[in-house]
Design an enzyme around this catalytic site. Structure first.
Site, PDB file in Angstrom:
ATOM      1  N   TYR A  91      -7.768  -0.561  11.586  1.00  0.00           N
ATOM      2  CA  TYR A  91      -9.126  -0.585  11.039  1.00  0.00           C
ATOM      3  C   TYR A  91     -10.064  -1.364  11.966  1.00  0.00           C
ATOM      4  O   TYR A  91      -9.619  -2.165  12.774  1.00  0.00           O
ATOM      5  CB  TYR A  91      -9.109  -1.241   9.666  1.00  0.00           C
ATOM      6  CG  TYR A  91      -8.439  -0.426   8.586  1.00  0.00           C
ATOM      7  CD1 TYR A  91      -9.056   0.707   8.065  1.00  0.00           C
ATOM      8  CD2 TYR A  91      -7.196  -0.790   8.064  1.00  0.00           C
ATOM      9  CE1 TYR A  91      -8.457   1.449   7.059  1.00  0.00           C
ATOM     10  CE2 TYR A  91      -6.591  -0.058   7.060  1.00  0.00           C
ATOM     11  CZ  TYR A  91      -7.225   1.061   6.564  1.00  0.00           C
ATOM     12  OH  TYR A  91      -6.629   1.786   5.565  1.00  0.00           O
ATOM     13  N   ARG A  94     -10.055  -5.589  10.962  1.00  0.00           N
ATOM     14  CA  ARG A  94      -8.907  -6.358  10.495  1.00  0.00           C
ATOM     15  C   ARG A  94      -7.627  -5.789  11.090  1.00  0.00           C
ATOM     16  O   ARG A  94      -7.579  -4.615  11.471  1.00  0.00           O
ATOM     17  CB  ARG A  94      -8.829  -6.353   8.974  1.00  0.00           C
ATOM     18  CG  ARG A  94      -8.815  -4.979   8.339  1.00  0.00           C
ATOM     19  CD  ARG A  94      -9.448  -5.054   6.951  1.00  0.00           C
ATOM     20  NE  ARG A  94      -9.286  -3.825   6.176  1.00  0.00           N
ATOM     21  CZ  ARG A  94     -10.043  -2.736   6.346  1.00  0.00           C
ATOM     22  NH1 ARG A  94     -10.961  -2.694   7.297  1.00  0.00           N
ATOM     23  NH2 ARG A  94      -9.844  -1.674   5.607  1.00  0.00           N
ATOM     24  N   CYS A 107      13.928  -4.512   0.181  1.00  0.00           N
ATOM     25  CA  CYS A 107      13.663  -3.482  -0.824  1.00  0.00           C
ATOM     26  C   CYS A 107      14.156  -2.138  -0.299  1.00  0.00           C
ATOM     27  O   CYS A 107      13.850  -1.766   0.836  1.00  0.00           O
ATOM     28  CB  CYS A 107      12.175  -3.389  -1.111  1.00  0.00           C
ATOM     29  SG  CYS A 107      11.440  -4.991  -1.482  1.00  0.00           S
ATOM     30  N   ARG A 112       8.757   0.010   5.888  1.00  0.00           N
ATOM     31  CA  ARG A 112       9.090  -0.503   7.216  1.00  0.00           C
ATOM     32  C   ARG A 112      10.597  -0.711   7.364  1.00  0.00           C
ATOM     33  O   ARG A 112      11.061  -1.626   8.049  1.00  0.00           O
ATOM     34  CB  ARG A 112       8.312  -1.785   7.486  1.00  0.00           C
ATOM     35  CG  ARG A 112       7.352  -1.649   8.638  1.00  0.00           C
ATOM     36  CD  ARG A 112       6.429  -2.843   8.765  1.00  0.00           C
ATOM     37  NE  ARG A 112       5.074  -2.477   8.414  1.00  0.00           N
ATOM     38  CZ  ARG A 112       4.206  -3.289   7.806  1.00  0.00           C
ATOM     39  NH1 ARG A 112       4.563  -4.517   7.483  1.00  0.00           N
ATOM     40  NH2 ARG A 112       2.996  -2.875   7.517  1.00  0.00           N
ATOM     41  N   ASP A 270       5.324   6.004   0.247  1.00  0.00           N
ATOM     42  CA  ASP A 270       5.172   6.585   1.578  1.00  0.00           C
ATOM     43  C   ASP A 270       6.298   7.580   1.875  1.00  0.00           C
ATOM     44  O   ASP A 270       7.358   7.544   1.255  1.00  0.00           O
ATOM     45  CB  ASP A 270       5.207   5.482   2.641  1.00  0.00           C
ATOM     46  CG  ASP A 270       3.943   4.639   2.629  1.00  0.00           C
ATOM     47  OD1 ASP A 270       2.873   5.179   2.279  1.00  0.00           O
ATOM     48  OD2 ASP A 270       4.032   3.439   2.957  1.00  0.00           O
ATOM     49  N   ASP A 307      -1.429   5.736   1.368  1.00  0.00           N
ATOM     50  CA  ASP A 307      -1.574   5.370   2.763  1.00  0.00           C
ATOM     51  C   ASP A 307      -1.327   6.669   3.526  1.00  0.00           C
ATOM     52  O   ASP A 307      -0.202   7.183   3.555  1.00  0.00           O
ATOM     53  CB  ASP A 307      -0.553   4.274   3.126  1.00  0.00           C
ATOM     54  CG  ASP A 307      -1.176   3.206   4.019  1.00  0.00           C
ATOM     55  OD1 ASP A 307      -2.095   3.550   4.781  1.00  0.00           O
ATOM     56  OD2 ASP A 307      -0.728   2.056   3.958  1.00  0.00           O
ATOM     57  N   LYS A 314      -5.811   3.986   4.129  1.00  0.00           N
ATOM     58  CA  LYS A 314      -5.612   4.081   2.683  1.00  0.00           C
ATOM     59  C   LYS A 314      -6.717   4.921   2.050  1.00  0.00           C
ATOM     60  O   LYS A 314      -7.895   4.686   2.303  1.00  0.00           O
ATOM     61  CB  LYS A 314      -5.610   2.676   2.080  1.00  0.00           C
ATOM     62  CG  LYS A 314      -4.443   1.835   2.572  1.00  0.00           C
ATOM     63  CD  LYS A 314      -4.515   0.441   2.037  1.00  0.00           C
ATOM     64  CE  LYS A 314      -3.377  -0.419   2.541  1.00  0.00           C
ATOM     65  NZ  LYS A 314      -3.470  -0.734   3.996  1.00  0.00           N
TER      66      LYS A 314
END
Ligand SMILES: *Cc1c(COP(=O)(O)O)cnc(C)c1O
Ligand code: SF4
Length: 368
Positions: A91, A94, A107, A112, A270, A307, A314
């Site tokens: 972006y 940021r 998780c 990732r 995702d 995303d 997003k």
């Protein structure tokens, strides 16, 4: 004192160890963990009530992770948008600064997965180069520490990074993305929060996915952070068999607010390789959003986003509240399905634009 090193001894990272604790034969999980490492904190494991429950599904490996679905390891094209291995600059103003590849729990649905929990650590050199990149890019006014989980770093290492970032004049706000208040709340100590509060404005986005994660321990952790003046947000992932119902999501969002955590995003899962068994259809998320808005505090309503594949960013999605039947008329549907019309100011002739203007709301624009 609780240090990450000591807690490591209490983490479960082998199916055989997990099998011992749970009293189940889990040998079929060994090939899964060879590809995607497993880690569960003692605390999080203790939240499991029965095999296959929403806590189990998030933490315990599943042979479905090995099915080749042709999905990408990097569906958000993060590598392409990384000027350095540990900076994602997608972006204008940021960037993500990855400072750890470890988490207190790996998780199973992690986007990732290709990185998190793999043996490599982010070295001092890479951190240094990341800081130099940020310092050299004056447009970066918001830096998001991510990973992995930045709170896996010892307090001193994390503080050294925060201090350097604060010394960069154009960095206005700092953010930390951390699931640790949920998966290892004992890591949030008065010592940690006393350190963090020196680096305001500092925001923390945590990650809770199910009401069973809201416990006295996680409530205490969020309380310490909030008392240190750190605004707390939550980035929940919509997961099949975990939270894919309006009832569960409503309970979760209300529970978060009680912990002073503002629901920020609800993510459509995702398209990451090894996570297909967690995906819902987009309609499920829209139904959940429809069931939240109006029926409970607006504070409890996150933005539902996808995303976009390929690193397009997003994209917010809303159930169709708004249509434009004529040029100047906006048709509004409230949360109960009642219709009203808003007559907007006439368009300035010189500002003429096409009839199908995108008003930024799903199913808005065009004639209906
Ligand atoms: C999500 C994300 C951000 C932050 O987005 P916000 O909408 O500002 O929270 C920044 N960079 C990348 C690469 C991201 O994926
Ligand atoms: S805490 Fe976040 S980064 Fe870590 S494994 Fe879970 S989803 Fe991935």
């Amino acid at each position: 004192m609780e240090t990450p090193e000591r807690a490591l001894n209490r983490w479960i990272d082998k199916p055989s160890h997990l099998a011992e604790i749970l009293g189940e034969d889990l040998s079929h999980l060994t090939p899964v963990t060879a590809r995607y490492p497993m880690r569960i904190s003692r605390y999080y494991l203790g939240l499991i009530r029965e095999a296959g429950d929403p806590i189990w599904r998030q933490a315990v490996p599943d042979p479905a992770e090995l099915e080749d679905t042709g999905d990408s390891e990097d569906p958000l094209a993060e590598e392409k948008q990384s000027p350095l291995p540990n900076v994602v600059h997608r972006y204008p103003d940021r960037a993500l600064f990855l400072v750890s590849h470890q988490c207190a729990m790996h998780c199973r649905f992690c986007t990732r997965k290709r990185k998190v929990g793999r043996t490599f650590f982010i070295g001092k050199d890479d951190i240094r180069k990341g800081l130099e990149y940020i310092a050299a890019h004056p447009e970066l006014r918001d830096i998001i520490l991510s990973g992995g989980d930045p709170l896996m770093l010892p307090d001193e290492t994390l503080e050294a990074i925060l201090k350097e970032l604060r010394a960069i004049p154009h960095v206005e706000i700092l953010r930390i993305g951390s699931r640790i208040p949920c998966t290892w709340p004992q890591r949030i100590t008065p010592r940690l929060t006393a350190m963090l509060k020196k680096y305001h404005p500092l925001y923390l986005n945590t990650h809770f996915n199910h009401p069973a994660e809201i416990t006295p321990e996680s409530t205490a952790a969020c309380g310490l952070l909030a008392d240190a003046g750190i605004p707390l947000g939550c980035q929940t992932v919509l997961l099949k068999g975990v939270n894919d119902s309006p009832e569960v999501m409503l309970e979760l969002m209300r529970g978060l607010l009680r912990m002073r955590v503002k629901p920020y995003y609800l993510y459509q899962a995702d398209l990451a390789q090894g996570t297909h068994h967690f995906r819902t259809r987009v309609e499920t998320g829209l139904e959940i959003m429809q069931a939240l808005r109006g029926y409970t505090s607006g504070l409890a309503v996150p933005a539902f986003v996808i995303d976009a594949p390929g690193g397009k960013g997003k994209i917010p999605l809303l159930p169709g509240y708004c249509k434009r039947p004529t040029r100047d008329l906006v048709r509004l549907r409230n949360y109960r399905g009642k219709i009203s019309y808003y007559r907007q100011v006439k368009k300035d002739a010189e500002m003429e634009f096409p009839e199908t203007v995108d008003t930024g709301v799903a199913s808005c624009g065009g004639k209906h």
